[in-house]
Scaffold this motif. Structure first.
Motif, PDB file in Angstrom:
ATOM      1  N   GLU A   1       0.904  -1.131   0.024  1.00 42.46           N
ATOM      2  CA  GLU A   1       0.114  -0.088  -0.087  1.00 42.46           C
ATOM      3  C   GLU A   1       1.008   1.459  -0.035  1.00 42.46           C
ATOM      4  O   GLU A   1       0.448   2.169  -0.580  1.00 42.46           O
ATOM      5  CB  GLU A   1      -0.827  -0.181   1.177  1.00 42.46           C
ATOM      6  CG  GLU A   1      -1.869   1.310   1.303  1.00 42.46           C
ATOM      7  CD  GLU A   1      -2.823   1.209   2.572  1.00 42.46           C
ATOM      8  OE1 GLU A   1      -3.390   2.267   2.745  1.00 42.46           O
ATOM      9  OE2 GLU A   1      -2.530   0.268   3.206  1.00 42.46           O
ATOM     10  N   ARG A   2       1.776   1.222   0.882  1.00 45.80           N
ATOM     11  CA  ARG A   2       2.764   2.399   0.864  1.00 45.80           C
ATOM     12  C   ARG A   2       3.394   2.614  -0.342  1.00 45.80           C
ATOM     13  O   ARG A   2       3.474   3.832  -0.883  1.00 45.80           O
ATOM     14  CB  ARG A   2       3.802   2.124   1.854  1.00 45.80           C
ATOM     15  CG  ARG A   2       4.551   3.052   2.510  1.00 45.80           C
ATOM     16  CD  ARG A   2       5.439   2.916   3.491  1.00 45.80           C
ATOM     17  NE  ARG A   2       6.767   3.683   3.781  1.00 45.80           N
ATOM     18  CZ  ARG A   2       7.755   3.292   3.334  1.00 45.80           C
ATOM     19  NH1 ARG A   2       8.046   2.107   2.886  1.00 45.80           N
ATOM     20  NH2 ARG A   2       8.592   4.007   3.692  1.00 45.80           N
ATOM     21  N   LYS A   3       4.026   1.661  -1.177  1.00 46.71           N
ATOM     22  CA  LYS A   3       4.558   1.787  -2.447  1.00 46.71           C
ATOM     23  C   LYS A   3       3.566   2.236  -3.416  1.00 46.71           C
ATOM     24  O   LYS A   3       3.950   3.153  -4.384  1.00 46.71           O
ATOM     25  CB  LYS A   3       5.163   0.283  -2.897  1.00 46.71           C
ATOM     26  CG  LYS A   3       6.007   0.476  -4.124  1.00 46.71           C
ATOM     27  CD  LYS A   3       6.007  -0.896  -4.548  1.00 46.71           C
ATOM     28  CE  LYS A   3       7.154  -1.157  -5.668  1.00 46.71           C
ATOM     29  NZ  LYS A   3       6.685  -0.199  -6.776  1.00 46.71           N
ATOM     30  N   GLN A   4       2.526   1.691  -3.533  1.00 46.23           N
ATOM     31  CA  GLN A   4       1.428   2.436  -4.387  1.00 46.23           C
ATOM     32  C   GLN A   4       1.172   3.767  -4.062  1.00 46.23           C
ATOM     33  O   GLN A   4       1.096   4.579  -5.033  1.00 46.23           O
ATOM     34  CB  GLN A   4      -0.033   1.530  -3.912  1.00 46.23           C
ATOM     35  CG  GLN A   4      -0.051   0.260  -4.692  1.00 46.23           C
ATOM     36  CD  GLN A   4      -1.175  -0.491  -4.322  1.00 46.23           C
ATOM     37  OE1 GLN A   4      -2.237  -0.050  -3.591  1.00 46.23           O
ATOM     38  NE2 GLN A   4      -1.558  -1.720  -4.894  1.00 46.23           N
ATOM     39  N   ILE A   5       1.050   4.352  -2.971  1.00 38.95           N
ATOM     40  CA  ILE A   5       0.947   5.741  -2.689  1.00 38.95           C
ATOM     41  C   ILE A   5       2.092   6.433  -3.160  1.00 38.95           C
ATOM     42  O   ILE A   5       2.173   7.332  -3.904  1.00 38.95           O
ATOM     43  CB  ILE A   5       0.765   5.998  -1.266  1.00 38.95           C
ATOM     44  CG1 ILE A   5      -0.563   5.421  -0.995  1.00 38.95           C
ATOM     45  CG2 ILE A   5       0.820   7.356  -0.750  1.00 38.95           C
ATOM     46  CD1 ILE A   5      -1.139   5.445   0.605  1.00 38.95           C
ATOM     47  N   LEU A   6       3.410   6.044  -2.654  1.00 38.43           N
ATOM     48  CA  LEU A   6       4.420   6.634  -3.299  1.00 38.43           C
ATOM     49  C   LEU A   6       4.456   6.853  -4.733  1.00 38.43           C
ATOM     50  O   LEU A   6       4.914   7.671  -5.314  1.00 38.43           O
ATOM     51  CB  LEU A   6       5.678   5.866  -2.720  1.00 38.43           C
ATOM     52  CG  LEU A   6       6.017   6.189  -1.157  1.00 38.43           C
ATOM     53  CD1 LEU A   6       7.123   5.090  -0.806  1.00 38.43           C
ATOM     54  CD2 LEU A   6       6.444   7.585  -1.095  1.00 38.43           C
ATOM     55  N   ASP A   7       4.165   5.672  -5.650  1.00 32.46           N
ATOM     56  CA  ASP A   7       4.241   5.670  -7.067  1.00 32.46           C
ATOM     57  C   ASP A   7       3.314   6.646  -7.438  1.00 32.46           C
ATOM     58  O   ASP A   7       3.557   7.386  -8.461  1.00 32.46           O
ATOM     59  CB  ASP A   7       4.018   4.321  -7.444  1.00 32.46           C
ATOM     60  CG  ASP A   7       4.852   3.277  -7.428  1.00 32.46           C
ATOM     61  OD1 ASP A   7       6.012   3.611  -6.909  1.00 32.46           O
ATOM     62  OD2 ASP A   7       4.897   2.083  -7.352  1.00 32.46           O
ATOM     63  N   GLN A   8       2.107   6.785  -6.830  1.00 35.38           N
ATOM     64  CA  GLN A   8       0.917   7.831  -7.382  1.00 35.38           C
ATOM     65  C   GLN A   8       1.509   8.950  -7.165  1.00 35.38           C
ATOM     66  O   GLN A   8       1.284  10.069  -7.790  1.00 35.38           O
ATOM     67  CB  GLN A   8      -0.218   7.361  -6.516  1.00 35.38           C
ATOM     68  CG  GLN A   8      -1.121   6.213  -6.824  1.00 35.38           C
ATOM     69  CD  GLN A   8      -2.216   5.905  -5.772  1.00 35.38           C
ATOM     70  OE1 GLN A   8      -2.421   6.718  -4.872  1.00 35.38           O
ATOM     71  NE2 GLN A   8      -2.989   4.741  -6.407  1.00 35.38           N
ATOM     72  N   LYS A   9       2.127   9.438  -5.992  1.00 33.83           N
ATOM     73  CA  LYS A   9       2.669  10.865  -5.663  1.00 33.83           C
ATOM     74  C   LYS A   9       3.721  11.056  -6.497  1.00 33.83           C
ATOM     75  O   LYS A   9       3.813  12.092  -7.218  1.00 33.83           O
ATOM     76  CB  LYS A   9       3.117  10.859  -4.235  1.00 33.83           C
ATOM     77  CG  LYS A   9       1.744  10.852  -3.240  1.00 33.83           C
ATOM     78  CD  LYS A   9       2.283  11.183  -1.916  1.00 33.83           C
ATOM     79  CE  LYS A   9       0.983  11.282  -1.111  1.00 33.83           C
ATOM     80  NZ  LYS A   9       1.079  12.210   0.203  1.00 33.83           N
ATOM     81  N   ALA A  10       4.685  10.210  -6.929  1.00 34.60           N
ATOM     82  CA  ALA A  10       5.809  10.444  -7.932  1.00 34.60           C
ATOM     83  C   ALA A  10       5.089  10.701  -9.149  1.00 34.60           C
ATOM     84  O   ALA A  10       5.718  11.515  -9.956  1.00 34.60           O
ATOM     85  CB  ALA A  10       6.758   9.141  -7.769  1.00 34.60           C
ATOM     86  N   ALA A  11       4.031  10.014  -9.813  1.00 34.10           N
ATOM     87  CA  ALA A  11       3.519  10.268 -10.891  1.00 34.10           C
ATOM     88  C   ALA A  11       2.831  11.512 -11.004  1.00 34.10           C
ATOM     89  O   ALA A  11       2.806  12.358 -12.219  1.00 34.10           O
ATOM     90  CB  ALA A  11       2.232   9.107 -11.090  1.00 34.10           C
ATOM     91  N   VAL A  12       2.450  12.066  -9.931  1.00 34.74           N
ATOM     92  CA  VAL A  12       1.663  13.517  -9.917  1.00 34.74           C
ATOM     93  C   VAL A  12       2.927  14.518  -9.957  1.00 34.74           C
ATOM     94  O   VAL A  12       2.537  15.613 -10.573  1.00 34.74           O
ATOM     95  CB  VAL A  12       1.002  13.657  -8.485  1.00 34.74           C
ATOM     96  CG1 VAL A  12       0.640  15.128  -8.659  1.00 34.74           C
ATOM     97  CG2 VAL A  12      -0.350  12.583  -8.650  1.00 34.74           C
ATOM     98  N   CYS A  13       4.109  14.362  -9.295  1.00 37.95           N
ATOM     99  CA  CYS A  13       5.050  15.234  -9.234  1.00 37.95           C
ATOM    100  C   CYS A  13       5.728  15.264 -10.553  1.00 37.95           C
ATOM    101  O   CYS A  13       6.034  15.404 -11.524  1.00 37.95           O
ATOM    102  CB  CYS A  13       5.961  14.888  -8.272  1.00 37.95           C
ATOM    103  SG  CYS A  13       5.353  14.950  -6.714  1.00 37.95           S
TER     104      CYS A  13
END
Length: 114
Positions: A102-114
């Motif tokens: 779950e943490r990795k998914q959130i990090l990936d989502q935030k990285a995609a937004v940035c």
């Protein structure tokens, strides 16, 4: 003046955001420190304690403090055999894997937004 409030009360009392945490080298922690809502899973000890707290409180009797319960729980946990600990440790490992995904998914989502 005696009895006067030293700090503002009400809406004025709302404090600013806490400063960012630093790692051991003094660097400000990045995106990982900002993950909100992703609680770490309970350890094997806390999973065990959830199931055994009531019995410990009954054993100690009324009026026992949180400290007393914690001390007794620690003593009992040390006495738990590896075989008895295994189900709690397995539940922790599974919860940890879910948490990490779950943490990795959130990090990936935030990285995609940035």
């Amino acid at each position: 003046k005696f009895g006067a409030a030293a700090e503002p009360v009400g809406a004025e009392a709302v404090s600013a955001q806490p400063p960012p945490r630093n790692n051991s080298e003094g660097e400000v922690l990045g995106l990982e420190a900002k993950l909100v809502g992703v609680k770490r899973p309970k350890t094997a000890y806390f999973l065990w304690l959830e199931e055994n707290r009531a019995a410990i409180v009954r054993e100690l009797g009324p009026g026992s403090s949180v400290c007393d319960v914690g001390k007794r729980a620690g003593q009992l946990w040390k006495a738990v055999s590896e075989k008895q600990r295994h189900p709690y440790e397995e539940r922790y490992r599974e919860a940890k894997q879910d948490h990490d995904q779950e943490r990795k998914q959130i990090l990936d989502q935030k990285a995609a937004v940035c």
